[in-house]
Enzyme design. Structure first.
Site: not given
Length: 724
Positions: A338, A629
């Site tokens: 990612r 996160d």
């Protein structure tokens, strides 16, 4: 910072050295040509990148104005007309099917769990890559999947009663996944290979076979006394380990010592939301670990108790196939990477005007260079046997931004000598403008797309920020019951199937955020494959093994075929804004909401800013560990900012709450010798000030993103540490 000037780029000397001395050797890439192409990429596409960000701000300003005039939309036809008028909601084109080629079966055809891990942490990255296979016995024994009640408690030593329940659960699983033609797996006393078939002897002396003999895939060892038996269900493998010399195998009538499940079929090695990479030093660590994964030589020394060992990538698993040929099964999860999105820049490289370069362009070029060790002319083909690189692009807003990512990939492929469309794209459907234009987003990447995923955490953060001016939002815990979110989840599957993703790409669902609550996950997360998702995110290798059992029970391909005739979810539901109809909460309810949000923000931010940790298990207000996160941070910060803006709470109340909850977070981290308390030094604590910024300045953050504040505050702390 020392910099090397090359082709109009001013590159941090450490990053330059890494690229030339570590990343390029073995790829066939010439450094001069690489940096020339890199400079062209930055200077040609950098202005386009910046223009896309300006467009985001312009659209948000128009939305803010509309909401201030109208409040939350009631006349949905008028609201849709406005969104079309400003170019937010785009015309939908004719039907089409994606044509992505050279896709590995782990993405195209195998349904199973997906891990997301910070590639900045070598140990986590190795654990995730090796989580392709996991012990079902260990996953059950070590978690609450098996209740601790009635003498089956987890303790320091082995508890035979608990072990018996684990074995019974696992045998029931085999009965469901690979049933015998007669009898049950719990009654097996021996397993052998006779001819090309598996024979199972039962406690009554009778011999039986698999109800579906084709489920027998292979074995290792001697046919009469194999050491492993491999079964297959819905494309996933199960290895039954036979070893009567181990304590578990010795006590088992059939000598079964363990049952190993194919678990994390794919893993996203994350350079984005789960890492804290703010400068060249951090980016080199990110890229170096990705390099080790692509070259296959990443290793990490791990300490367990008084012993240490070196963790490396697992080899493939070799068996004898049922027909007698060699059967090779991948030993590692298929790795995607990612990259960051379009928003952030990074000081690691400056352009010819002295501006920081867009970090997404840097990630594309460097992670693809490194991927040549796997898919280039001299590549190992140990990750992608199909010769593809899989790049997940997050936080894109609409098809124009997807097209820009495709243009970037095309330029990178040309620069590195890769075939056209070798760089595949995963599209995170986590921004509202992408959701409502999803079909056109997929069309823009129709030759590259291998993945669409509902990231409901970021998507909720964007939902709040997009409609910030519409009114006070419902409580955070009520969001999952809001009309827009169920429509969004169904819409993603509906549009993905309409566009022909089945057999080409993953349709994914979001994270189970409670890594300690595996019994609840086993009960609830089966909803994801039932909804037509052929992958879903899990927080740990153990969770991957347990979630894998769901894909044995559910044939996702059949589910998807059944969903094709379903009417698409309603756009009007997706566009409904989750404002509170009557924001008449009690003072206690409001304060509890603030406390919960503040604790999550502080618990995450203090580790991000002070320690550079981008993904943490943070205890919530009820002391349940939650995986946090930047996506979860975005929700909490935007929710508090929304309530502040609409007068549900005051700035003084927020500051008081933050200070009080800082003491709670300090207490939760008291056992960490490196932890710096916040409560005794609010003005000096950069982490505490960052948490306040995220809320008190939440409305002015671009699309509600947390990265600008986090990066600025982390760099401030690193500068302070260097000066000390």
């Amino acid at each position: 910072m020392n910099r090397v000037e090359q082709d109009g780029l001013k590159i941090d000397a450490g990053l330059h050295r890494f690229l030339v001395e570590e990343a390029m050797p073995g790829t066939g890439v010439d450094p001069e040509r690489f940096f020339s192409a890199f400079s062209d990429l930055i200077h040609d596409l950098g202005p386009k990148n910046r223009a896309l960000l300006v467009k985001r701000d312009e659209l948000q300003a128009k939305l803010d104005g509309w909401y201030r005039d109208h409040g939350a939309p009631v006349d949905m036809d008028a609201y849709e007309a406005f969104l079309k008028e400003i170019g937010y909601l785009l015309p939908e084109g004719s039907d089409f099917s994606v044509s992505t080629a050279n896709v590995d079966p782990e993405i195209a055809t195998i349904a199973g769990p997906q891990l997301v891990v910070p590639v900045m942490n070598a140990r986590y990255a190795l654990n995730a890559a090796n989580a392709r296979w996991g012990s079902l016995y260990d996953a059950l024994y070590g978690t609450d999947a098996i209740p601790d009640a009635e003498g089956a408690e987890r303790g320091k030593g082995y508890n035979p009663k608990r072990g018996g329940r684990v074995i019974a659960w696992a045998r029931d699983f085999l009965d469901a996944s690979a049933p015998l033609s007669s009898g049950r797996w719990i009654d097996a006393t021996s397993l052998a290979i006779e001819g090309a078939a598996l024979t199972v002897t039962l406690a009554n002396g009778a011999k039986t076979a698999l109800a579906m003999p084709a489920q027998f895939a292979g074995y290792s060892g001697n046919a009469a006394a194999p050491s492993e038996i491999v079964l297959r269900k819905n494309g996933l493998h199960v290895a039954i380990v036979l070893d009567p010399t181990t304590p578990i195998g010795k006590a088992d009538a059939a000598g079964i010592a363990d049952i190993i499940l194919e678990s994390a079929i794919t893993t996203i090695m994350d350079c984005e939301d789960s890492v804290a990479a703010v400068d060249a030093e951090d980016k080199v660590l990110v890229y170096r670990n990705w390099l080790g994964l692509m070259k296959g030589d990443l290793e990490e020394q791990v300490a367990k108790g008084t012993t240490t060992f070196i963790r490396r990538l697992n080899p493939d698993r070799i068996y004898t196939a049922s027909g007698g040929d060699k059967l090779t099964l991948p030993g590692r999860s298929l790795m995607l990477v990612r990259n960051v999105g379009h928003l952030m820049t990074n000081p690691a490289i400056l352009d010819r005007e002295g501006k920081e370069v867009p970090e997404g362009l840097m990630d594309a070029m460097v992670t693809a260079l490194i991927a040549l060790h796997d898919i280039g002319r001299n590549g190992r083909r140990a990750n992608s046997r199909s010769g593809s690189m899989y790049v997940v692009k997050p936080k894109m807003h609409g098809p124009e931004e997807v097209a820009f990512a495709c243009e970037t990939f095309t330029r990178v492929e040309a620069a590195l000598g890769l075939p056209a469309n070798a760089m595949k794209m995963g599209i995170m459907d986590e921004e509202r403008r992408t959701t409502v234009n999803l079909k056109e987003c997929i069309r823009a990447a129709r030759e590259r797309v291998v993945f669409i995923n509902t990231g409901f955490l970021d998507r909720t953060g964007d939902e709040i920020h997009t409609s910030m001016e519409a009114g006070a939002m419902i409580r955070k815990g009520d969001m999952k019951q809001a009309a827009w979110i169920s429509a969004y989840e169904n819409w993603n599957v509906d549009v993905g199937l309409e566009c022909g993703l089945s057999g080409h790409a993953q349709i994914g669902k979001g994270m189970w955020a409670m890594p300690d609550l595996m019994a609840a996950m086993l009960e609830q997360k089966i909803a994801h494959p039932k909804a037509g998702a052929n992958t879903a995110w899990v927080p740990s290798p153990t969770a991957a093994t347990l979630h894998a059992t769901h894909y044995h029970r559910i044939n996702v391909s059949e589910i998807q075929n059944g969903l094709r005739s379903r009417s698409r979810a309603k756009l009007a539901d997706i566009l409904s804004v989750p404002v509170a109809a009557r924001p008449n909460w009690t003072e206690e309810e409001i304060q509890r909401e603030l406390d919960n949000n503040a604790q999550g923000i502080l618990g995450y931010v203090v580790r991000w800013v002070d320690h550079g940790i981008g993904c943490s298990k943070v205890p919530d207000i009820n002391n349940v560990g939650l995986m946090e996160d930047r996506a979860t941070l975005r929700i909490s910060a935007q929710h508090m900012a929304n309530w502040l803006h609409h007068g549900i709470v005051s700035e003084a109340q927020i500051v008081e709450t933050m200070k009080r909850m800082a003491a709670v977070v300090d207490a939760q981290n008291a056992g960490d010798p490196n932890y710096q308390p916040m409560a005794s030094r609010f003005d000096e604590s950069i982490a505490f000030q960052a948490a306040l910024d995220l809320v008190l300045k939440g409305r002015e953050q671009p699309n509600g993103y947390t990265e600008p504040v986090l990066h600025r505050r982390r760099l401030e702390l690193k500068t302070k540490q260097r000066a000390a």
